[in-house]
Design an enzyme around this catalytic site. Structure first.
Site, PDB file in Angstrom:
ATOM      1  CE  LYS A  56      -8.964  -0.034  12.637  1.00  0.00           C
ATOM      2  NZ  LYS A  56      -8.160   0.495  11.492  1.00  0.00           N
ATOM      3  CE  LYS A  86     -10.443  -4.059  13.627  1.00  0.00           C
ATOM      4  NZ  LYS A  86      -9.548  -3.896  12.452  1.00  0.00           N
ATOM      5  CG  PHE A 129      -3.379   5.500  13.091  1.00  0.00           C
ATOM      6  CD1 PHE A 129      -3.137   6.712  12.475  1.00  0.00           C
ATOM      7  CD2 PHE A 129      -2.733   5.222  14.288  1.00  0.00           C
ATOM      8  CE1 PHE A 129      -2.287   7.646  13.039  1.00  0.00           C
ATOM      9  CE2 PHE A 129      -1.872   6.145  14.868  1.00  0.00           C
ATOM     10  CZ  PHE A 129      -1.648   7.364  14.231  1.00  0.00           C
ATOM     11  CE  LYS A 140       9.311 -11.876 -14.139  1.00  0.00           C
ATOM     12  NZ  LYS A 140      10.186 -11.117 -15.057  1.00  0.00           N
ATOM     13  CG  ASN A 192      -0.206  -0.180   2.515  1.00  0.00           C
ATOM     14  OD1 ASN A 192       0.616   0.650   2.889  1.00  0.00           O
ATOM     15  ND2 ASN A 192      -0.485  -1.281   3.214  1.00  0.00           N
ATOM     16  CG  ASP A 229      -7.406  -5.287   5.540  1.00  0.00           C
ATOM     17  OD1 ASP A 229      -7.048  -5.273   6.726  1.00  0.00           O
ATOM     18  OD2 ASP A 229      -7.880  -4.287   4.955  1.00  0.00           O
TER      19      ASP A 229
END
Length: 404
Positions: A336, A340, A322, A288, A209, A278
């Protein structure tokens, strides 16, 4: 905040030297005892008399101009400084300091200094991005130097790009924040995660990301400055990690899970700033993967939710998560936090200008079980980190008071 603090202000030879006058004035107005050292090049842009008038002290330029026979000037200045600020810091000055050169009053004083150092670079964008300058900045960061990032705007050379000196007001804020930190987290063990994780498809391809690690690094740096013992677990990053912390490098979500859970029981505060994947490929190819057909279908499986795992395991730790969202930020953040079992959630709209990945600023809202605690305007990630940890320290103190 700055009353009684002795600050050395080093001004070097760039066009932004004129801002040194405003910076000096603001520091004096805030109560600091400011001693100015100018390079000969800086004196081409702004007169020593201006800085002498504003600081109410003689300005130092020549290493060999010893005014007081009872002391060696550059040693005396270095020994009595609570903080050294170099603003503007040219590429030349940064190179000298990083490589231990001492051929003028400022660089000689820097070599003798043991106090914290705050550097505000200012130069042409191509100079700022030059590999040699980048490496010199990294060397200084590794040794514990703090930075006020240059801004983006009209440069003296005509470019509109990053490289202009931060505004004096912003530099003063960074100085005040540094002295405000004190030992707020002294004796506390802080565990921070930062960066993005890498989920391998084969030896040359992976899923990741946009996380740069800057927010997590700023939190680790701020926690250290506030007196904490800091462990930083970092995945893929594009920023320079802070000096003086225990750095643990990981790659995948699984590796980060293992590194965090191994250290969780001994932590007092845990800040989960990393952007963890995730999903990961079900199959990781040892060689490869070759092209075969017009399309490729990947099968992905869920990774273990690290934040939720920590929420289930926690026994007195303050857990901060976060939430990077693109819509309905408050609803998702509170959901959240509850699901959590977090104590605080730092939420932001990553689609907003000045917030999100890779940038030097952020726009966040802090949530606790009671709802919104504070909504912060666009601030540097360093300032966001400081504000977050102040809230964390207050909550830790409140918890201790309730249990005593």
């Amino acid at each position: 905040m700055l009353k009684g603090k002795t600050i050395i202000l080093g001004i070097t030879g760039g066009i932004a030297a004129y801002k040194g006058a405003a910076l000096c004035s603001k520091l004096v107005q805030a109560g600091a005892d400011v001693r100015v050292i100018m390079t000969e090049s800086a004196a081409k842009f702004i007169t020593p008399l201006t800085l002498q008038t504003l600081s109410r002290h003689p300005v130092y330029i020549d290493t060999f101009e010893e005014r007081d026979p009872s002391v060696v000037a550059h040693i005396h200045l270095a020994d009595h400084a609570d903080l050294i600020i170099i603003a503007p810091a040219t590429a030349n000055a940064i190179g000298k300091i990083a490589n231990g050169l001492a051929d003028d009053m400022l660089s000689t004083t820097m070599l003798a200094a043991t106090s914290p150092v705050l550097i505000a670079p200012a130069m042409n964008v191509h100079m700022y991005e030059n590999a040699a300058v980048v490496r010199n900045l990294e060397l200084l960061a590794e040794r514990g130097a703090m930075f006020v990032e240059p801004g983006t705007g009209q440069l003296a050379c005509g470019y509109v790009a990053k490289g202009r000196l931060a505004e004096p007001e912003d530099i003063v804020k960074a100085v005040e924040a540094f002295f405000a930190q004190g030992n707020t987290l002294a004796g506390q063990r802080v565990l921070v995660t930062a960066g993005g994780t890498v989920e391998r498809l084969d030896p040359v391809r992976y899923l990741t990301n946009d996380s740069s690690g800057k927010m997590g690094f700023a939190i680790a740096e701020a926690a250290k400055a506030m007196g904490a013992q800091v462990t930083l677990i970092a995945g893929r990053t594009s920023a320079q990690p802070p000096a003086g912390v225990e750095l643990v490098r990981v790659e995948s979500a699984q590796q980060m899970l293992e590194a965090v859970t191994e250290r969780f029981d001994t932590a007092d505060i845990v800040v989960k700033a990393a952007a963890v994947a995730d999903y990961r490929p079900v199959k990781q190819h040892g060689q490869k993967l070759k092209k075969n057909g017009e399309s490729l279908t990947l099968e992905l499986e869920r990774t273990t939710d690290i934040l939720q795992t920590l929420g289930e395991k926690k026994k007195g730790q303050l857990l901060i998560g976060f939430a990077a969202e693109t819509e309905d930020v408050e609803r998702y953040a509170m959901d959240k936090l509850t699901r959590k079992n977090c104590d605080l959630i730092v939420a932001n709209d990553v689609g907003a200008d000045g917030a999100g990945f890779n940038g030097d600023t952020n726009i966040v809202q802090l949530y606790g079980p009671e709802g919104l605690i504070e909504s912060l305007p666009m601030l540097s990630k360093r300032e966001v980190a400081q504000r977050l940890l102040i809230h964390a320290a207050d909550r830790m103190a409140s918890t201790r008071r309730r249990t005593e």
